[in-house]
Scaffold this motif. Structure first.
Motif, PDB file in Angstrom:
ATOM      1  N   GLU A  32       1.343   3.590 -21.769  1.00 32.42           N
ATOM      2  CA  GLU A  32       2.396   4.410 -21.169  1.00 32.42           C
ATOM      3  C   GLU A  32       2.048   4.742 -19.716  1.00 32.42           C
ATOM      4  O   GLU A  32       2.922   4.770 -18.855  1.00 32.42           O
ATOM      5  N   LYS A  35       2.751   1.779 -17.417  1.00 27.03           N
ATOM      6  CA  LYS A  35       4.158   1.496 -17.145  1.00 27.03           C
ATOM      7  C   LYS A  35       4.643   2.193 -15.875  1.00 27.03           C
ATOM      8  O   LYS A  35       5.565   1.713 -15.220  1.00 27.03           O
ATOM      9  N   GLN A  36       4.022   3.304 -15.516  1.00 25.41           N
ATOM     10  CA  GLN A  36       4.413   4.039 -14.322  1.00 25.41           C
ATOM     11  C   GLN A  36       3.727   3.422 -13.109  1.00 25.41           C
ATOM     12  O   GLN A  36       2.503   3.324 -13.053  1.00 25.41           O
ATOM     13  N   ARG A  40      -0.457   3.170 -12.067  1.00 24.54           N
ATOM     14  CA  ARG A  40      -1.014   1.914 -12.539  1.00 24.54           C
ATOM     15  C   ARG A  40      -2.369   1.611 -11.903  1.00 24.54           C
ATOM     16  O   ARG A  40      -3.331   1.265 -12.580  1.00 24.54           O
TER      17      ARG A  40
END
Length: 65
Positions: A32, A35-36, A40
């Motif tokens: 999760e 994903k940002q 990352r």
């Protein structure tokens, strides 16, 4: 004797499910974060640094070069 093996089988299934649940829960949060886009790079650097430190520590403990 059948009850003994049945209990051993149940215990093994329980241990496997606990270990799988631990890894799924841990890796889910990491994925999760990956994903940002803004987190990352930071998350990747932390993971690589952690793996590097663990590798260095294990090599020192085991005496492997």
């Amino acid at each position: 004797m059948n009850k003994f093996w049945y209990n051993i089988n149940k215990f093994l299934r329980f241990i496997i499910s606990v270990i799988a649940g631990f890894f799924l829960t841990t890796f889910y949060t990491i994925f999760e974060l990956l994903k940002q886009k803004n987190k990352r790079l930071t998350t990747s650097i932390i993971i690589i640094t952690f793996i590097g430190f663990i590798t260095i520590i294990l090599r020192q403990i085991l005496g492997v070069r």
